[in-house]
Design an enzyme around this catalytic site. Structure first.
Site, PDB file in Angstrom:
ATOM      1  CB  SER A  19      -0.894  -0.161   1.105  1.00  0.00           C
ATOM      2  OG  SER A  19      -0.021   0.093   2.445  1.00  0.00           O
ATOM      3  CB  CYS A  20       1.783   3.801  -1.490  1.00  0.00           C
ATOM      4  SG  CYS A  20       1.027   3.978  -3.265  1.00  0.00           S
ATOM      5  CG  LEU A  21      -1.094   9.385   0.150  1.00  0.00           C
ATOM      6  CD1 LEU A  21      -1.530   9.126   1.468  1.00  0.00           C
ATOM      7  CD2 LEU A  21      -0.146  10.809   0.076  1.00  0.00           C
ATOM      8  N   GLY A  69      -1.622   4.861  -4.597  1.00  0.00           N
ATOM      9  CA  GLY A  69      -1.799   3.584  -5.621  1.00  0.00           C
ATOM     10  C   GLY A  69      -0.674   3.363  -6.472  1.00  0.00           C
ATOM     11  CB  SER A 125       1.031   0.120  -3.850  1.00  0.00           C
ATOM     12  OG  SER A 125      -0.269   0.677  -4.467  1.00  0.00           O
TER      13      SER A 125
END
Length: 100
Positions: free
Chosen positions: A80-82, A84, A87
């Site tokens: 996950s990231c902020l 997308g 990720s």
């Protein structure tokens, strides 16, 4: 946005359900983002720039650095990231290293 091998994008509820199993959740945001926006419970932070190196570490070194058992190539992993983008890059990196 969240990414997983078989489902490129997961909803929040799908992630919550997955986390009830033995999935490893890797947050690839930078450390300053974790400090600013908060840590996702039961996830480990490996910034994207460190991910390739981390996934090639000796399992003992990985455990010492991230306080988590190193995933095997077949273990379920979610990135996950902020927004997308990172990720998805993380998923590509992991797959290029032989993770399924």
């Amino acid at each position: 946005r969240l990414c997983a091998g078989e489902a490129p994008s997961l909803s929040y509820q799908e992630l919550k359900d997955l986390k009830k199993t033995s999935v490893l959740h890797i947050d690839v945001r930078e450390r300053w983002e974790i400090d600013r926006f908060g840590r996702i419970p039961a996830s480990i932070n490996i910034p994207l720039g460190e991910l390739v190196e981390a996934l090639q570490m000796d399992p003992t070194e990985f455990k010492e650095q991230y306080n988590q058992k190193m995933p095997s190539k077949s273990d379920p992993v979610v990135f996950s990231c902020l927004a997308g983008k990172r990720s998805k890059q993380a998923l590509s990196f992991a797959m290029s290293l032989g993770f399924s």
